[in-house]
Design an enzyme around this catalytic site. Structure first.
Site, PDB file in Angstrom:
ATOM      1  N   LYS A  14      26.965  39.215 151.826  1.00  0.00           N
ATOM      2  CA  LYS A  14      28.100  39.590 150.975  1.00  0.00           C
ATOM      3  C   LYS A  14      28.694  40.935 151.358  1.00  0.00           C
ATOM      4  O   LYS A  14      29.898  41.148 151.229  1.00  0.00           O
ATOM      5  CB  LYS A  14      27.677  39.616 149.500  1.00  0.00           C
ATOM      6  CG  LYS A  14      27.520  38.236 148.892  1.00  0.00           C
ATOM      7  CD  LYS A  14      27.612  38.300 147.378  1.00  0.00           C
ATOM      8  CE  LYS A  14      27.480  36.928 146.758  1.00  0.00           C
ATOM      9  NZ  LYS A  14      27.428  36.968 145.298  1.00  0.00           N
ATOM     10  N   LYS A  46      31.867  29.290 146.320  1.00  0.00           N
ATOM     11  CA  LYS A  46      33.079  29.672 145.581  1.00  0.00           C
ATOM     12  C   LYS A  46      33.926  30.631 146.394  1.00  0.00           C
ATOM     13  O   LYS A  46      35.115  30.748 146.172  1.00  0.00           O
ATOM     14  CB  LYS A  46      32.686  30.425 144.300  1.00  0.00           C
ATOM     15  CG  LYS A  46      32.064  29.560 143.245  1.00  0.00           C
ATOM     16  CD  LYS A  46      31.516  30.464 142.142  1.00  0.00           C
ATOM     17  CE  LYS A  46      30.677  29.678 141.174  1.00  0.00           C
ATOM     18  NZ  LYS A  46      29.744  30.515 140.430  1.00  0.00           N
ATOM     19  N   LYS A  69      27.104  26.772 153.667  1.00  0.00           N
ATOM     20  CA  LYS A  69      26.941  26.172 152.337  1.00  0.00           C
ATOM     21  C   LYS A  69      28.272  26.155 151.584  1.00  0.00           C
ATOM     22  O   LYS A  69      29.127  27.009 151.797  1.00  0.00           O
ATOM     23  CB  LYS A  69      25.829  26.879 151.556  1.00  0.00           C
ATOM     24  CG  LYS A  69      26.215  28.178 150.941  1.00  0.00           C
ATOM     25  CD  LYS A  69      25.143  28.724 150.012  1.00  0.00           C
ATOM     26  CE  LYS A  69      25.700  30.026 149.468  1.00  0.00           C
ATOM     27  NZ  LYS A  69      24.926  30.766 148.562  1.00  0.00           N
TER      28      LYS A  69
HETATM   29  P1  AMP Z   1      26.469  30.968 142.080  1.00  0.00           P
HETATM   30  O1  AMP Z   1      27.702  30.149 142.183  1.00  0.00           O
HETATM   31  O2  AMP Z   1      26.201  31.720 143.336  1.00  0.00           O
HETATM   32  O3  AMP Z   1      26.384  31.793 140.842  1.00  0.00           O
HETATM   33  O4  AMP Z   1      25.278  29.906 142.013  1.00  0.00           O
HETATM   34  C1  AMP Z   1      24.882  29.280 140.816  1.00  0.00           C
HETATM   35  C2  AMP Z   1      23.790  28.260 141.091  1.00  0.00           C
HETATM   36  O5  AMP Z   1      24.261  27.215 141.944  1.00  0.00           O
HETATM   37  C3  AMP Z   1      22.558  28.842 141.788  1.00  0.00           C
HETATM   38  O6  AMP Z   1      21.396  28.243 141.264  1.00  0.00           O
HETATM   39  C4  AMP Z   1      22.752  28.450 143.218  1.00  0.00           C
HETATM   40  O7  AMP Z   1      21.536  28.338 143.921  1.00  0.00           O
HETATM   41  C5  AMP Z   1      23.425  27.096 143.092  1.00  0.00           C
HETATM   42  N1  AMP Z   1      24.280  26.827 144.256  1.00  0.00           N
HETATM   43  C6  AMP Z   1      25.370  27.532 144.656  1.00  0.00           C
HETATM   44  N2  AMP Z   1      25.914  26.999 145.767  1.00  0.00           N
HETATM   45  C7  AMP Z   1      25.153  25.922 146.090  1.00  0.00           C
HETATM   46  C8  AMP Z   1      25.206  24.938 147.144  1.00  0.00           C
HETATM   47  N3  AMP Z   1      26.166  24.955 148.080  1.00  0.00           N
HETATM   48  N4  AMP Z   1      24.259  23.975 147.159  1.00  0.00           N
HETATM   49  C9  AMP Z   1      23.283  23.942 146.190  1.00  0.00           C
HETATM   50  N5  AMP Z   1      23.185  24.840 145.185  1.00  0.00           N
HETATM   51  C10 AMP Z   1      24.101  25.815 145.128  1.00  0.00           C
END
Ligand code: AMP
Ligand code: TRP
Length: 345
Positions: A114, A210, A207
């Site tokens: 990041k 967002k 991956k």
């Molecule tokens: P975040 O959007 O970074 O706050 O992630 C929220 C949750 O979604 C966390 O548990 C992440 O590990 C999961 N997550 C985010 N992106 C992915 C992805 N591409 N594949 C699987 N899990 C994800």
């Protein structure tokens, strides 16, 4: 004193939730409501570790809250709230800033990603982000944390922090009646969602995220049927037809990802998906995938739109959840202060 099993997890209100969030974490969150006392958080303090436009942040918090509820989170049964309304998170994070070591944080790969090349210019908050995450979990002495694969390293750090706190203050902790110096539990990652690492539709080695500048790289929970179908149709593939079993997906990241998404959405294994589609071209497979995705996500998107049309109701849900969260966290914070040797009245 026995440690009660308790689930905690959170997501950042930055942009709208996507299929990776849903399959990697949310589906597991919903499942765990059946067996555990669960606390689910919109981690707005984590979001501001990078710049957020105040005009958009409030809506993003409501949008993510609505997505939790639309996906099946029951705010009466589980506790649903936004992090900044419960002071214990930021407060315990300070204690953990004093427990965690610089060397531990220096190893965090998410910070390196990041912060990018301009590390000198990253916020101190972005660097200390994992300490706040440990505080989120341990402010409730939560024992289980359902997340996607990418959060594994942060969870390991939370375990190290819990252990060091317990060791550093062992005498005080035992004097309070906790056996074996066990004040904070070792929170366990639960990385068992239907797809724990969903990849970008534009690049099967990255991956789904967002923060990807291309909206074509992800399927958002609020995308309409047409948009979902278009994104799947444009998804990157390779020229070969689909293999007839999962072993044939090796070295074909885009094919592997699309088959994995289909399997996760339909509740099947990759092998059984390929038993059906093996030998076919991507064009026909993509049509079926779009149907499955629209069938599953369409109703969620519609419900998000319905819920966000009444922001006051969402704010009431968050206020209620915050009050319930505070009653759990406040006595734990009091004990932390006693253990560390502070005076409180
Ligand atoms: P975040 O959007 O970074 O706050 O992630 C929220 C949750 O979604 C966390 O548990 C992440 O590990 C999961 N997550 C985010 N992106 C992915 C992805 N591409 N594949 C699987 N899990 C994800
Ligand atoms: N860091 C997590 C992510 O980006 C979000 C998060 C913050 C979290 N606090 C948490 C997840 C506590 C689980 C438990 O995905």
């Amino acid at each position: 004193m026995e440690l009660k099993e308790r689930v905690f997890s959170g997501m950042q209100p930055t942009g709208s939730l996507h299929l990776g969030n849903y399959l990697g974490a949310m589906v597991q969150w919903i499942e765990m409501q059946k067996t555990h006392a669960c606390i689910y958080c919109v981690v707005d303090l984590h979001a501001i570790t990078v710049w957020q436009d105040p005009k958009e942040l409030r809506d993003a918090i409501r949008q993510v809250t609505a997505a939790y509820i639309a996906s099946g989170l029951d705010p009466k049964k589980s506790i649903l709230f936004n992090q900044s309304q419960v002071a214990a998170h930021a407060e315990l994070a300070w204690f953990f800033n004093c427990v965690a070591r610089l060397g531990w944080l220096n190893r965090m790969t998410q910070f390196k990603e990041k912060a990018g090349k301009d590390r000198e210019n990253a916020s101190v908050g972005l660097y200390a982000y994992p300490n706040l995450m440990a505080a989120d979990i341990l402010a409730y002495r939560a024992t289980h944390v359902p997340v996607g694969e990418d959060q594994k390293q942060h969870l390991e750090l939370a375990r190290d922090i819990a252990q060091k706190f317990n060791n550093d203050f062992r005498a005080e902790i035992e004097a309070k009646g906790y056996k074996d110096g066990l004040f904070f539990p070792q929170p366990e990652p639960v990385i068992t969602g239907p797809a724990t690492r969903v990849m970008s539709l534009r690049d099967g080695t990255k991956k789904m995220s967002k923060s990807d500048p291309s909206d074509l790289s992800r399927i958002n929970l609020t995308d309409d049927a047409e948009t979902i179908a278009r994104k799947i149709q444009k998804a990157k593939t390779d020229p070969e037809p689909l293999p007839s079993e999962a072993a044939g997906l090796a070295g074909r990241p885009e094919a592997d990802n699309l088959v994995g998404i289909y399997a996760a959405l339909a509740g099947k294994t990759k092998d059984s998906v390929l038993a059906e589609f093996g030998g076919q071209q991507f064009s026909s497979f993509k049509k079926s995938l779009a149907e499955v995705a629209v069938g599953r996500l369409g109703p969620i998107g519609a419900e998000v739109r319905r819920l966000t049309s009444d922001p006051a109701e969402i704010d009431r849900v968050l206020a209620d959840g915050s009050a319930r969260a505070r009653t759990i966290a406040a006595p734990i914070m009091d004990e932390v202060k006693d253990i560390v040797g502070l005076i409180r009245s």
